[in-house]
Design a protein around this motif. Sequence first.
Motif, PDB file in Angstrom:
ATOM      1  N   LEU A 163       0.287   8.777   3.962  1.00 34.76           N
ATOM      2  CA  LEU A 163      -0.910   9.333   3.271  1.00 34.76           C
ATOM      3  C   LEU A 163      -0.785  10.937   3.342  1.00 34.76           C
ATOM      4  N   GLN A 164      -0.956  11.655   2.319  1.00 36.54           N
ATOM      5  CA  GLN A 164      -0.682  12.936   2.205  1.00 36.54           C
ATOM      6  C   GLN A 164      -2.525  13.355   2.221  1.00 36.54           C
ATOM      7  N   VAL A 165      -2.631  14.138   3.440  1.00 36.09           N
ATOM      8  CA  VAL A 165      -4.101  14.756   3.570  1.00 36.09           C
ATOM      9  C   VAL A 165      -3.923  16.282   3.697  1.00 36.09           C
ATOM     10  N   ALA A 166      -4.868  16.765   2.844  1.00 37.89           N
ATOM     11  CA  ALA A 166      -5.068  18.359   2.981  1.00 37.89           C
ATOM     12  C   ALA A 166      -6.117  18.630   3.817  1.00 37.89           C
ATOM     13  N   PRO A 167      -5.976  20.009   4.181  1.00 37.85           N
ATOM     14  CA  PRO A 167      -6.945  20.393   5.100  1.00 37.85           C
ATOM     15  C   PRO A 167      -8.434  20.194   4.915  1.00 37.85           C
ATOM     16  N   GLY A 168      -9.216  19.696   5.648  1.00 41.54           N
ATOM     17  CA  GLY A 168     -10.683  19.434   5.177  1.00 41.54           C
ATOM     18  C   GLY A 168     -10.870  18.322   4.603  1.00 41.54           C
ATOM     19  N   HIS A 169     -10.118  17.616   4.120  1.00 46.38           N
ATOM     20  CA  HIS A 169      -9.968  16.388   3.202  1.00 46.38           C
ATOM     21  C   HIS A 169      -9.868  14.927   3.931  1.00 46.38           C
ATOM     22  N   ALA A 170     -10.254  13.808   3.274  1.00 43.83           N
ATOM     23  CA  ALA A 170     -10.097  12.556   4.018  1.00 43.83           C
ATOM     24  C   ALA A 170      -9.310  11.716   3.049  1.00 43.83           C
ATOM     25  N   GLU A 171      -8.429  10.825   3.338  1.00 44.34           N
ATOM     26  CA  GLU A 171      -7.802  10.001   2.474  1.00 44.34           C
ATOM     27  C   GLU A 171      -7.895   8.515   3.013  1.00 44.34           C
ATOM     28  N   PHE A 172      -7.893   7.680   2.184  1.00 49.21           N
ATOM     29  CA  PHE A 172      -8.051   6.187   2.530  1.00 49.21           C
ATOM     30  C   PHE A 172      -6.967   5.160   2.257  1.00 49.21           C
ATOM     31  N   GLY A 173      -6.569   4.661   3.212  1.00 51.12           N
ATOM     32  CA  GLY A 173      -5.462   3.555   2.981  1.00 51.12           C
ATOM     33  C   GLY A 173      -6.021   2.197   3.132  1.00 51.12           C
ATOM     34  N   ARG A 174      -5.745   1.430   2.103  1.00 42.60           N
ATOM     35  CA  ARG A 174      -6.090   0.032   2.160  1.00 42.60           C
ATOM     36  C   ARG A 174      -5.117  -0.878   2.875  1.00 42.60           C
ATOM     37  N   LEU A 175      -5.723  -2.132   3.705  1.00 42.60           N
ATOM     38  CA  LEU A 175      -4.912  -2.957   4.420  1.00 42.60           C
ATOM     39  C   LEU A 175      -5.720  -4.192   4.251  1.00 42.60           C
ATOM     40  N   ARG A 176      -4.768  -5.189   4.463  1.00 41.68           N
ATOM     41  CA  ARG A 176      -5.083  -6.683   4.285  1.00 41.68           C
ATOM     42  C   ARG A 176      -4.621  -7.296   5.584  1.00 41.68           C
ATOM     43  N   VAL A 177      -5.578  -8.480   6.030  1.00 39.54           N
ATOM     44  CA  VAL A 177      -5.261  -9.239   7.199  1.00 39.54           C
ATOM     45  C   VAL A 177      -5.294 -10.637   6.316  1.00 39.54           C
ATOM     46  N   ARG A 178      -3.993 -11.027   6.699  1.00 38.60           N
ATOM     47  CA  ARG A 178      -3.769 -12.554   6.204  1.00 38.60           C
ATOM     48  C   ARG A 178      -3.389 -13.665   7.380  1.00 38.60           C
ATOM     49  N   PRO A 179      -3.848 -14.702   7.470  1.00 38.80           N
ATOM     50  CA  PRO A 179      -3.676 -15.411   8.493  1.00 38.80           C
ATOM     51  C   PRO A 179      -2.299 -16.317   8.529  1.00 38.80           C
ATOM     52  N   ALA A 180      -1.660 -16.452   9.379  1.00 39.60           N
ATOM     53  CA  ALA A 180      -0.470 -17.040   9.362  1.00 39.60           C
ATOM     54  C   ALA A 180      -0.273 -18.417   9.048  1.00 39.60           C
ATOM     55  N   LYS A 181      -1.472 -19.293   9.228  1.00 37.91           N
ATOM     56  CA  LYS A 181      -1.612 -20.571   8.735  1.00 37.91           C
ATOM     57  C   LYS A 181      -2.927 -20.765   8.281  1.00 37.91           C
ATOM     58  N   ARG A 182      -2.880 -21.765   7.249  1.00 45.99           N
ATOM     59  CA  ARG A 182      -4.555 -22.006   6.792  1.00 45.99           C
ATOM     60  C   ARG A 182      -4.948 -23.120   7.505  1.00 45.99           C
ATOM     61  N   MET A 183      -6.392 -22.852   7.499  1.00 46.33           N
ATOM     62  CA  MET A 183      -7.283 -23.824   8.625  1.00 46.33           C
ATOM     63  C   MET A 183      -8.067 -24.619   7.540  1.00 46.33           C
ATOM     64  N   TRP A 184      -7.989 -25.859   7.396  1.00 39.12           N
ATOM     65  CA  TRP A 184      -8.919 -26.722   6.183  1.00 39.12           C
ATOM     66  C   TRP A 184     -10.082 -26.852   6.822  1.00 39.12           C
ATOM     67  N   ARG A 185     -10.288 -27.006   8.224  1.00 34.91           N
ATOM     68  CA  ARG A 185     -11.570 -27.491   8.682  1.00 34.91           C
ATOM     69  C   ARG A 185     -11.795 -27.127  10.170  1.00 34.91           C
ATOM     70  N   GLY A 186     -12.804 -26.912  10.789  1.00 34.93           N
ATOM     71  CA  GLY A 186     -12.797 -26.321  12.217  1.00 34.93           C
ATOM     72  C   GLY A 186     -13.693 -25.218  12.356  1.00 34.93           C
ATOM     73  N   THR A 187     -13.604 -24.703  13.664  1.00 31.64           N
ATOM     74  CA  THR A 187     -14.510 -23.788  13.933  1.00 31.64           C
ATOM     75  C   THR A 187     -13.766 -22.466  13.632  1.00 31.64           C
ATOM     76  N   PRO A 188     -14.570 -21.377  12.957  1.00 30.95           N
ATOM     77  CA  PRO A 188     -14.091 -19.880  12.550  1.00 30.95           C
ATOM     78  C   PRO A 188     -12.895 -19.463  13.907  1.00 30.95           C
ATOM     79  N   VAL A 189     -11.963 -18.864  13.575  1.00 32.35           N
ATOM     80  CA  VAL A 189     -11.165 -18.193  14.741  1.00 32.35           C
ATOM     81  C   VAL A 189     -11.033 -16.614  14.303  1.00 32.35           C
ATOM     82  N   THR A 190     -11.496 -15.784  15.267  1.00 29.19           N
ATOM     83  CA  THR A 190     -11.104 -14.420  15.321  1.00 29.19           C
ATOM     84  C   THR A 190      -9.921 -14.073  15.826  1.00 29.19           C
TER      85      THR A 190
END
Length: 450
Positions: A163-190
């Motif tokens: 990110l290129q950020v000028a003085p006195g300004h803010a910039e936003f970087g988007r990110l995604r979190v993807r699980p390595a394996k799919r979970m069909w059923r069960g208790t949610p995992v953090t």
Amino acid sequence: MSLTASLDASSVSAAPGEETAVPLQVRNSGATVEEYRFEVVGACAAWSAVEPAVLSLYPGDTRTVSLMLRPPRDATVPAGETPFGIRVVPTGEQGETVVPEGRVTVLPFTATTAELVPRSSHGSRRGRHQLAVDNRGNTPVTVRLGAQPGTELARVAFDVAELQVAPGHAEFGRLRVRPAKRMWRGTPVTHPFQVFAATQVTEGEEPVAPVLVDGSYQQEPLLPRWLPRALITAAVLLIALAGIWYALLRPAVKSAAREAVTPEAVRSAAAADKSKAPDGGGTAGAGADGGAGDTAGADAGAGASKPTPSPSAEAEAGTGAGAQDGAATPTSAQVRVRDSVGGGTNAATALQVPKGHTFQLTDIVVQNPQGDAGTVVISAGTNSSVLSLGLENFRDSDYHFVTPILVPAGGKVTMTIDCRKVGKPVGARTPARCSESLFLGGTMRADSAG
């Protein structure tokens, strides 16, 4: 000329947040006692002063005063070279003004902060976040974004690496979190993870420690918990309906069909066959109790097996399709508003809904990084106040609405600030104005054609 003035150094460097003194030699070459006033001119006049501000000299005397340079440690004073002058004005002889000139170089400094919005997310396939990077230094910076998952069961990736950020300004970087394996059923995992914003420095500058921010993603099963119960309930209901059909409805239908084949119906069917035949009345009469009854029963069965569709049913089937809703697009916006103490309110628009669209507001994040005091009002639509907060009650606050706030076409989402007291960040000088930030998210939906 009875006045001479000169700087000991015509070029000087000043560090933000520190005090730098530049000596100024003043000599009275006249024959009378004279008093002199000093005025700093140039861009640095706001954070500079001459001490003492007034000097009296006897004829032939020379004294030294000091130009005190105090650049603030914030983004309001950019790094680089700035010219200045010191106007020496005699009180008695106004025409003999002397202006020694020099240059001050404000040294650069780097100060960046980061915040994860939202801190935690949930979903069955992915989690979405934004890393807000705020440049509070006096020079532009290049920030490298990265992440380190807490476990190997989730992957974290940014849309952009820097990110290129000028003085006195803010910039936003988007990110995604993807699980390595799919979970069909069960208790949610953090899945905990950690992202960082590392400021890149040039050769010769001191390295800056990266800013670390913690976050979490809760992986939910693809099949909801209520699905097995719903399937069992549906199966039990189908079995019950089948039992009712075979036990009650099917025997009643068969009985009604047998009762419909009466002797009168058989004789009427035989008479109809006899009238159609050219001869063979005896044969027809002989078979009236047998073949005619079978024929009538077969005709009745054939008529019952091929029902004719009604015109009203066909019309309803032809007009059952409704108009589809307009396409929806995830939309976000941000704005920063500054306000001075005693200057009234100051407002800015973060988003204006274009023509033919409706914005569904679902997320609001308000930031008060300086710890200012006053009020902030978030408005959506024509004159609809969504939030009214006291700045002294929070540093950052986020709101998420289960039922979206609808902003019609032409409506605006604005932030209004009324500053009563400017906060003082830890380890820094007090800023000149209040400064708050607003980030909002939602869905922009095209209005249906009707």
